[in-house]
Design a protein around this motif. Structure first.
Motif, PDB file in Angstrom:
ATOM      1  N   CYS A  41       0.852  -1.187   0.000  1.00 41.48           N
ATOM      2  CA  CYS A  41       0.000   0.000   0.000  1.00 41.48           C
ATOM      3  C   CYS A  41       0.896   1.248   0.000  1.00 41.48           C
ATOM      4  N   CYS A  44       0.167   3.127   3.792  1.00 45.48           N
ATOM      5  CA  CYS A  44       0.593   2.536   5.075  1.00 45.48           C
ATOM      6  C   CYS A  44       1.722   1.524   4.897  1.00 45.48           C
ATOM      7  N   CYS A  80      -6.292  -2.743   0.502  1.00 47.13           N
ATOM      8  CA  CYS A  80      -5.294  -2.618   1.560  1.00 47.13           C
ATOM      9  C   CYS A  80      -5.709  -3.546   2.716  1.00 47.13           C
ATOM     10  N   CYS A  85      -6.193   1.869   7.608  1.00 53.47           N
ATOM     11  CA  CYS A  85      -5.643   2.712   6.534  1.00 53.47           C
ATOM     12  C   CYS A  85      -6.761   3.452   5.807  1.00 53.47           C
ATOM     13  N   ARG A  87      -6.546   4.437   2.731  1.00 48.53           N
ATOM     14  CA  ARG A  87      -6.534   3.994   1.328  1.00 48.53           C
ATOM     15  C   ARG A  87      -7.042   2.548   1.285  1.00 48.53           C
TER      16      ARG A  87
HETATM   17 ZN   LIG Z   1      -2.876   1.031   3.379  1.00 55.07          ZN
END
Ligand SMILES: [Zn+2]
Length: 197
Positions: A41, A44, A80, A85, A87
């Motif tokens: 990712c 993160c 992810c 996170c 995202r």
């Molecule tokens: Zn992430």
């Protein structure tokens, strides 16, 4: 050794599925798939395993003879794996092969950047066209703007050029140190007052 292993920038991350040649358009189209085992990712940095979807990017690569080479690169989107996170879904990155959102391979961008740094926008675009690197003066300047810059000293010879940052509609100004051929500033418009400041 297969020829593709030598011609692709990283055959451990990419696989050439097949290719076509378009004699009318003088194009070679390579269908390339990302095969990298792990995707991290970008936010993160945790490794992800669950694939969300696939999609295709079209990238210009270095020409072969008189033929333009285009990749139809299939990459994957991942979920992810970190529940905290922000995202949730991201597209896998292929560092050193192509920058995120770029429309050309990294090795193509590197050559065009070298030409732009040596010659500037207009002459650089002209030489790029001669070499078969399809580009415009403004996309060359955009490459220069994204080029990593060292700490700027006041230049003794300053080059000034304009560049389009919104598809040819909005123009800014780029300042280049003509001794080092490094871009040093990007102004948001083409006004003489801004340049004077
Ligand atoms: Zn992430």
């Amino acid at each position: 050794m297969q020829i593709e292993r030598s011609l692709l920038p990283n055959s451990s991350l990419l696989r050439l599925e097949n290719w076509q040649i378009d004699f009318m358009a003088t194009q070679i189209i390579l269908n390339v798939i990302s095969t990298q085992a792990l995707a991290y990712c970008p936010l993160c940095h945790q490794v992800a395993h669950r694939i969300h979807s696939h999609y295709q990017r079209t990238l210009a690569d270095l020409p072969w003879g008189e033929y333009e080479v285009l990749w139809q690169l299939q990459v994957r989107k991942f979920f992810c794996s970190n529940p905290d996170c922000q995202r949730q879904i991201f597209t896998e990155r292929l560092a050193d092969i192509v920058a995120p959102w770029a429309r050309k391979t990294a090795r193509m961008a590197q050559r065009q950047t070298s030409i732009g740094l040596a010659l500037g926008g207009i002459a650089g675009a002209r030489l790029s066209q001669t070499l078969g690197y399809t580009t415009s003066r403004h996309s060359l300047l955009r490459l220069l703007v994204s080029f990593p810059k060292e700490r700027v000293k006041t230049p003794t010879i300053l080059g000034v050029d304009d560049w389009a940052y919104r598809k040819g509609r909005n123009y800014g100004t780029i300042l280049v140190n003509l001794e080092t051929h490094q871009p040093i500033a990007l102004l948001s418009d083409r006004e003489s007052e801004t340049l004077t400041k």
